[in-house]
Design a protein around this motif. Structure first.
Motif, PDB file in Angstrom:
ATOM      1  N   LEU A 187       0.840  -1.198   0.000  1.00  0.00           N
ATOM      2  CA  LEU A 187       0.000   0.000   0.000  1.00  0.00           C
ATOM      3  C   LEU A 187       0.874   1.246   0.000  1.00  0.00           C
ATOM      4  O   LEU A 187       0.576   2.221  -0.695  1.00  0.00           O
ATOM      5  CB  LEU A 187      -0.916   0.003   1.224  1.00  0.00           C
ATOM      6  CG  LEU A 187      -1.812   1.239   1.401  1.00  0.00           C
ATOM      7  CD1 LEU A 187      -2.713   1.441   0.188  1.00  0.00           C
ATOM      8  CD2 LEU A 187      -2.649   1.123   2.679  1.00  0.00           C
ATOM      9  N   ALA A 188       1.967   1.232   0.739  1.00  0.00           N
ATOM     10  CA  ALA A 188       2.878   2.378   0.770  1.00  0.00           C
ATOM     11  C   ALA A 188       3.488   2.635  -0.601  1.00  0.00           C
ATOM     12  O   ALA A 188       3.664   3.789  -1.005  1.00  0.00           O
ATOM     13  CB  ALA A 188       3.977   2.139   1.801  1.00  0.00           C
ATOM     14  N   ARG A 189       3.807   1.560  -1.340  1.00  0.00           N
ATOM     15  CA  ARG A 189       4.358   1.724  -2.693  1.00  0.00           C
ATOM     16  C   ARG A 189       3.341   2.365  -3.620  1.00  0.00           C
ATOM     17  O   ARG A 189       3.670   3.242  -4.426  1.00  0.00           O
ATOM     18  CB  ARG A 189       4.802   0.369  -3.236  1.00  0.00           C
ATOM     19  CG  ARG A 189       6.132  -0.118  -2.700  1.00  0.00           C
ATOM     20  CD  ARG A 189       6.642  -1.307  -3.478  1.00  0.00           C
ATOM     21  NE  ARG A 189       5.872  -2.507  -3.189  1.00  0.00           N
ATOM     22  CZ  ARG A 189       6.166  -3.354  -2.196  1.00  0.00           C
ATOM     23  NH1 ARG A 189       7.199  -3.125  -1.401  1.00  0.00           N
ATOM     24  NH2 ARG A 189       5.422  -4.430  -2.002  1.00  0.00           N
ATOM     25  N   VAL A 190       2.091   1.920  -3.510  1.00  0.00           N
ATOM     26  CA  VAL A 190       1.034   2.482  -4.359  1.00  0.00           C
ATOM     27  C   VAL A 190       0.807   3.954  -4.014  1.00  0.00           C
ATOM     28  O   VAL A 190       0.649   4.799  -4.900  1.00  0.00           O
ATOM     29  CB  VAL A 190      -0.272   1.675  -4.209  1.00  0.00           C
ATOM     30  CG1 VAL A 190      -1.411   2.364  -4.967  1.00  0.00           C
ATOM     31  CG2 VAL A 190      -0.090   0.257  -4.728  1.00  0.00           C
ATOM     32  N   VAL A 191       0.800   4.281  -2.732  1.00  0.00           N
ATOM     33  CA  VAL A 191       0.589   5.667  -2.296  1.00  0.00           C
ATOM     34  C   VAL A 191       1.709   6.559  -2.806  1.00  0.00           C
ATOM     35  O   VAL A 191       1.471   7.680  -3.284  1.00  0.00           O
ATOM     36  CB  VAL A 191       0.484   5.733  -0.757  1.00  0.00           C
ATOM     37  CG1 VAL A 191       0.559   7.179  -0.281  1.00  0.00           C
ATOM     38  CG2 VAL A 191      -0.820   5.093  -0.292  1.00  0.00           C
TER      39      VAL A 191
END
Length: 211
Positions: A187-191
């Motif tokens: 999720l952090a990568r997508v954000v």
């Protein structure tokens, strides 16, 4: 217009320019998504300019979803954009507010304040709010984190981000990436990718970020 010239414009002129930039950005996003979908379905795009009428020769009749023959320039682009939005509803690319609200255990009215906070975004089609169908397969926390990272973009630009595959995600869409590896790191990568996307679409000017 150079930035030095824009400093001398009135606040009303600045607001008008920002509105026009917002409209152009949304139209670009709409048309870009439409072209991508056509290519995905194997539809070959016509190449070349539209022929004008000469003398009394008849021109081909436009398709039902085409812009009116008298519409040109921005008016034609707006008409094509609205037709694309209707197609998204018909194909299920976007879903009604009630369907998403029921899925998340909310009322449709509760989605409005969530949109004001930047936790979701809606596409307006004939004055009705529709949401990306990808939201149905994710929890509110994940959707909200990505949506807030896209702050400053038009709803259509945000929709393009959600729909298209990204090299930074290994050729996956946002939904594919988040469902393939459902953890905080993914999720952090997508954000982070969403933030970079938003910054690239609307770079900062004179130290002030464009809304």
């Amino acid at each position: 217009m150079a930035n030095s010239d824009m400093r001398h414009l009135s606040s009303q002129a600045h607001q008008r320019i920002e509105q026009l930039e917002h409209t152009v950005s949304e139209l670009k996003g709409t048309l870009g998504l439409l072209v991508s979908e056509m290519r995905r379905q194997g539809i070959v795009l016509p190449v070349g300019k539209v022929q004008r009428r000469q003398g009394r020769s008849a021109s081909p009749r436009p398709a039902a979803n085409d812009a009116p023959a008298t519409a040109t320039g921005l008016a034609a682009a707006v008409a094509r954009g609205e037709a694309a939005k209707v197609e998204w509803v018909q194909s299920g690319e976007v879903v009604p507010a009630k369907l998403l609200a029921d899925h998340w255990g909310l009322t449709p009215q509760a989605l409005g304040p969530a949109a004001d906070r930047g936790e979701v975004f809606a596409i307006l089609v004939k004055r009705q709010r529709y949401y990306p169908r990808e939201f149905l397969d994710l929890d509110r926390h994940a959707v909200g984190a990505v949506a807030q990272a896209l702050s400053g973009l038009s709803p259509t630009e945000k929709l393009v981000f959600w729909k298209r595959p990204h090299g930074g995600l290994g050729g996956k869409t946002v939904l594919q990436a988040l469902t393939a590896t459902n953890d905080a790191a993914q999720l952090a990568r997508v954000v982070q990718l969403a933030r970079s996307w938003a910054e690239e679409a609307h770079p900062k000017r004179d130290g002030v970020e464009v809304a």
